[in-house]
Scaffold this motif. Structure first.
Motif, short mmCIF file in Angstrom:
data_model
loop_
_atom_site.label_atom_id
_atom_site.label_comp_id
_atom_site.label_asym_id
_atom_site.label_seq_id
_atom_site.Cartn_x
_atom_site.Cartn_y
_atom_site.Cartn_z
N ILE A 1 31.60 34.63 42.42
CA ILE A 1 32.67 34.35 43.38
C ILE A 1 33.71 35.47 43.37
N LYS A 2 34.11 35.88 42.18
CA LYS A 2 35.09 36.96 42.07
C LYS A 2 34.55 38.26 42.66
N GLU A 3 33.28 38.54 42.40
CA GLU A 3 32.68 39.77 42.92
C GLU A 3 32.62 39.76 44.44
N PHE A 4 32.22 38.62 45.02
CA PHE A 4 32.12 38.52 46.47
C PHE A 4 33.47 38.66 47.16
N LEU A 5 34.52 38.15 46.52
CA LEU A 5 35.83 38.08 47.17
C LEU A 5 36.79 39.18 46.73
N GLN A 6 36.36 40.03 45.81
CA GLN A 6 37.28 41.01 45.24
C GLN A 6 37.84 41.98 46.28
N ASP A 7 37.04 42.34 47.27
CA ASP A 7 37.50 43.30 48.28
C ASP A 7 38.42 42.67 49.32
N ASP A 8 38.51 41.35 49.32
CA ASP A 8 39.38 40.66 50.29
C ASP A 8 40.79 40.46 49.75
N GLY A 9 41.01 40.81 48.48
CA GLY A 9 42.36 40.84 47.94
C GLY A 9 42.98 39.49 47.63
N TYR A 10 42.18 38.43 47.53
CA TYR A 10 42.74 37.12 47.22
C TYR A 10 43.19 37.04 45.77
N ASP A 11 44.17 36.20 45.52
CA ASP A 11 44.60 35.89 44.16
C ASP A 11 43.75 34.72 43.68
N ILE A 12 42.82 34.98 42.75
CA ILE A 12 41.84 33.98 42.35
C ILE A 12 42.13 33.48 40.94
N THR A 13 42.28 32.16 40.82
CA THR A 13 42.40 31.48 39.53
C THR A 13 41.11 30.70 39.30
N THR A 14 40.61 30.66 38.07
CA THR A 14 39.36 29.96 37.79
C THR A 14 39.59 28.80 36.83
N ALA A 15 38.72 27.80 36.95
CA ALA A 15 38.72 26.66 36.04
C ALA A 15 37.27 26.33 35.71
N GLY A 16 37.02 25.93 34.45
CA GLY A 16 35.66 25.71 33.99
C GLY A 16 35.15 24.29 34.14
#
Length: 291
Positions: A34-49
Motif C-alpha cells: 500500500i505504501k509503495e503504491f501510494l508513495q508518489d501521490d504524497g499522502y500522509d499514511i498511518t498504519t495499524a496492524g
C-alpha cells in the motif's frame, strides 16, 4: 502534488500531502505494498496492524483521517466490526472506508458495501486500479468537506422555503446549488452528498452524454471535470440547463431534478452491486437512495 491544489467544479481539492490515510492490515507485507503504491501521490499514511489498534487511533483523533483502508479479516477486531464502529461515530461516519479483502464472494462484498464501505479492493492488488479507487475516494472526501463549509455560509432561513425552482448549467453552479438546497432539509449533512451526486449525474450523463465507461476512463486519467466543463461550454449546450424543483409539505421535502439529456437505465444503479464494487464510481444513485 507540489501545487496549491486541484480545482474541481468550484471545490478546491487539497494538496495530496494534506490528505491523511489510515491503512489497516494484519499482514506487514500488504501494508508495504500500500505504501509503495501510494508513495508518489504524497499522502500522509498511518498504519495499524489490527482492528483494535486502528480503532484506538480513530477514536483518539476522529478528525485526523480522510480515508480508511480497512482489511476485512483480522485478529482481535475484524474489519466489519471496525466499520460498524466508524458508522456509529458522529464524526467518523462520513469518512470514506475502502474495504480490502482476499475474498471476492458477492455476498461478502454486498454486506460490506451495505454496511457503509465506500469501495472494495480485492487482493492481490492491481496498482492502477488501487490508486484510481483511492484517488476517487479522496476527491469525494475533499468535496464533502468543502460542501460542508459552504453550507455554513447559507442562512438558516432557507429551511422556511416551501417551493422553489432553480436552474444550473455548470459544475460550479451544481455544487453551490446542492449546498443551498440541502439547507432546506432538517439535517443538511445527511442529504448534501446524495443531492450532489444526482445533480452531477444530470450534467455528466444527461447533458454531456457520458457513458459509464467514459466516466471510468476519465476518472482514471484525472480529466473528468475538465472534460465535462469543456463540453458544456460548447455552443450546442448554451441554452441547456438542469431544472431543480423543491417542494415542502408538512411531512416531507421533495426535490426533483430534470436534465435535457436522452436518459439512461438508472434502475440498475438504485442498489449497490458487487459487480461495480471495485469501480472508481457508480455509487451515486445508490448513495442517494440509501441516505
Amino acid at each position: 502534488t507540489s501545487g496549491a491544489g486541484e480545482h474541481r467544479g468550484g471545490i478546491m481539492i487539497k494538496q495530496a500531502e494534506q490528505v491523511s490515510i489510515l491503512a489497516v492490515d494484519d499482514e506487514e507485507y500488504n501494508l508495504l505494498i500500500i505504501k509503495e503504491f501510494l508513495q508518489d501521490d504524497g499522502y500522509d499514511i498511518t498504519t495499524a496492524g489490527d482492528g483494535e489498534e486502528a480503532w484506538t487511533l480513530l477514536e483518539a483523533s476522529p478528525d485526523k483521517f480522510d480515508i480508511v483502508l480497512l482489511d476485512r479479516m483480522m485478529p482481535k477486531m475484524g474489519g466489519m466490526e471496525v466499520l460498524e464502529k466508524i458508522k456509529e461515530h458522529d464524526s467518523l461516519q462520513y469518512v470514506p472506508t475502502i474495504m480490502q479483502t482476499a475474498s471476492a464472494k458477492n455476498e461478502e462484498i454486498i454486506e460490506g458495501i451495505e454496511a457503509g464501505a465506500y469501495y472494495y479492493i480485492t487482493k492481490p492488488y492491481e496498482e492502477d486500479m488501487f490508486r484510481s479507487v483511492v484517488r476517487a475516494a479522496v476527491v469525494d472526501r475533499m468535496r464533502f468537506k468543502s460542501l460542508l463549509e459552504t453550507i455554513e455560509e447559507y442562512p438558516s432561513t432557507i429551511s422556511l422555503l416551501e417551493r422553489g425552482q432553480f436552474h444550473f448549467s455548470t459544475i460550479d453552479e451544481c455544487y453551490a446549488l446542492a449546498s443551498l438546497i440541502s439547507c432546506a432539509f432538517p439535517s443538511p449533512i445527511d442529504v448534501v452528498t446524495g443531492l450532489t451526486e444526482l445533480m452531477l449525474n444530470a450534467l455528466e450523463f444527461g447533458h454531456a452524454g457520458l457513458s459509464y465507461e467514459d466516466k471510468t476512463a476519465l476518472i482514471n486519467e484525472q480529466k473528468l471535470h475538465e472534460y465535462v466543463s469543456a463540453k458544456l461550454e460548447q455552443a450546442e449546450y448554451k441554452d441547456k440547463s438542469v431544472r431543480v424543483i423543491l417542494n415542502r409539505t408538512d411531512t416531507e421535502v421533495v426535490v426533483s431534478i430534470e436534465d435535457q439529456g436522452n436518459g439512461f437505465d438508472w434502475q440498475k444503479y438504485i442498489t449497490f452491486s458487487a459487480d461495480r464494487a471495485t469501480d472508481n464510481h457508480g455509487r451515486g444513485i445508490a448513495t442517494a437512495n440509501l441516505m
